[in-house]
Enzyme design. Structure first.
Site, short mmCIF file in Angstrom:
data_model
loop_
_atom_site.label_atom_id
_atom_site.label_comp_id
_atom_site.label_asym_id
_atom_site.label_seq_id
_atom_site.Cartn_x
_atom_site.Cartn_y
_atom_site.Cartn_z
N THR A 1 0.85 -1.21 0.00
CA THR A 1 0.00 0.00 0.00
C THR A 1 0.88 1.25 0.00
OG1 THR A 1 -0.08 -0.15 2.41
CG2 THR A 1 -1.99 -1.01 1.22
N ARG B 1 4.24 2.28 -2.31
CA ARG B 1 4.50 2.81 -3.65
C ARG B 1 4.78 1.62 -4.58
NH1 ARG B 1 2.44 6.74 -2.19
NH2 ARG B 1 3.18 8.88 -2.12
N GLU C 1 1.29 3.66 -12.60
CA GLU C 1 -0.12 3.82 -12.25
C GLU C 1 -0.80 4.68 -13.29
OE1 GLU C 1 -0.54 5.25 -8.25
OE2 GLU C 1 0.25 3.39 -7.42
N HIS D 1 -5.06 2.89 -5.90
CA HIS D 1 -4.36 3.84 -5.02
C HIS D 1 -5.38 4.67 -4.21
CE1 HIS D 1 -0.27 6.05 -4.52
NE2 HIS D 1 -0.98 6.12 -3.40
C1 DGY Z 1 0.26 9.41 0.10
O1 DGY Z 1 -0.28 10.25 0.82
O2 DGY Z 1 1.48 9.32 -0.04
C2 DGY Z 1 -0.65 8.43 -0.57
O3 DGY Z 1 -0.01 7.58 -1.40
C3 DGY Z 1 -1.83 9.10 -1.23
O4 DGY Z 1 -2.65 9.50 -0.20
#
Ligand code: DGY
Length: 326
Positions: A240, A242, A271, A290
């Protein structure tokens, strides 16, 4: 005559909780299209601006700073991550950079938790099965997934979000917690009985591996073919953070070849994935677009912090969440 308001470019419409204040206080040009401004347009739009509200889709680098000009004081990123910004270059030029931590920690950990259970228990695959009209009866041998209770979670990157994910796994399923990070986390060790281990041990021992690391030159591609080979064949990989933390073609091969059981991703590389990328077609890969921070309170909180950062930076004051303070 009143002083002219500072010119700013806001690269996308964000929640009113932050946007309205920026519009009120600044001469704000807001890009209201659903897709990001093309590069050339972005470089034109930032010309002469004192502040920019950016998203993770904007590359903020030397070319960007050159295009903006020497009056640029602050770049406020509407994200906790800031791998889209060349921080060293911003610092060299005295440009303040802000981000939006904390307000999305729980929402992101919830999404990691949701992806873990969805992938381990084959939830999306089951839904596709029904939608395709393939569900004929209850199947004693069908749809068998992985158990969660008292298994082992491996957290890679024990920062705020890693800790929140570890708490959910420990509290919800009484999991053993292993973690790998540059730094020891006394809090995780005391509160969750977490054990700091080398990466190889984490990969070999964990039933679930959830990555919460920053994307940088050291971490880019850390989940590659060699890493997936070290994991259990029953393991579930969750990302969750990158997309470029994993090598997407290697992840595809590990999932297709049965090196690991399943994956749950909120991020991909690139993405969105290329239409020709076979990864999204795999039944054992659950992918969300995302959206980990996409809750009402997180997005409003991000907008408020991002607006504070921008407005404080325009006044030359310390930012509320200041990435390059030191
Ligand atoms: C972030 O804040 O870095 C997320 O990937 C997007 O909210």
């Amino acid at each position: 005559m009143a002083d002219a308001k500072p010119r700013v470019f806001v690269t996308r419409e964000i929640p009113a909780a932050g946007l309205d204040r920026m519009i009120e206080a600044c001469d704000a040009d807001v890009w209201r299209e659903p897709l990001p401004p093309p590069r050339e347009t972005l470089l034109e739009k930032v010309r002469g601006c004192e502040g920019v509200l950016s998203l993770l889709t904007e590359k903020v680098d030397a070319e960007f700073f050159d295009a903006a000009g020497p009056q640029l004081k602050v770049v406020s990123n509407f994200a906790v991550g800031f791998n889209n910004i060349d921080i060293a270059e911003a610092t060299r030029r005295g440009i303040r950079v802000g981000n939006t931590p904390d307000v999305l920690t729980d929402a992101t950990a919830d999404m990691a938790f949701a992806l873990l259970i969805a992938a381990a228990r084959r939830v999306v695959e089951g839904q596709d099965y029904i939608r395709d009209g393939r569900w004929k009866t209850w199947e004693p041998l069908g749809h068998v997934g992985q158990d969660l209770w008292e298994r082992t979670i491996g957290i890679v990157g024990m920062g705020r979000i890693g800790m929140a994910m570890a708490r959910r796994c420990r509290g919800g399923w009484n999991m053993r917690v292993l973690y790998h990070d540059r730094y020891r986390s006394e809090k995780a060790e005391q509160e969750l009985d977490a054990r700091h281990v080398e990466m190889d041990e984490l990969l070999a021992e964990s039933d679930f591996v959830s990555v919460h690391a920053d994307l940088n030159d050291t971490t880019r591609g850390m989940f590659n073919a060699a890493a997936f080979k070290k994991m259990k064949k029953t393991a579930v990989f969750v990302n969750t953070a990158r997309g470029p933390l994993h090598v997407q073609s290697d992840l595809h091969d590990a999932l297709a070849g049965g090196e690991i059981f399943a994956a749950g991703l909120d991020v991909t590389d690139p993405e969105p994935p290329e239409l020709s990328d076979p990864l999204p077609t795999l039944p054992n890969c659950v992918i969300a677009p995302h959206i980990a921070s996409a809750t009402v309170s997180s997005r409003n909180g991000m907008a408020e912090i991002a607006a504070d950062n921008l407005l404080l930076g325009l006044e030359g004051k310390p930012l509320r969440c200041w990435v390059n303070r030191d």
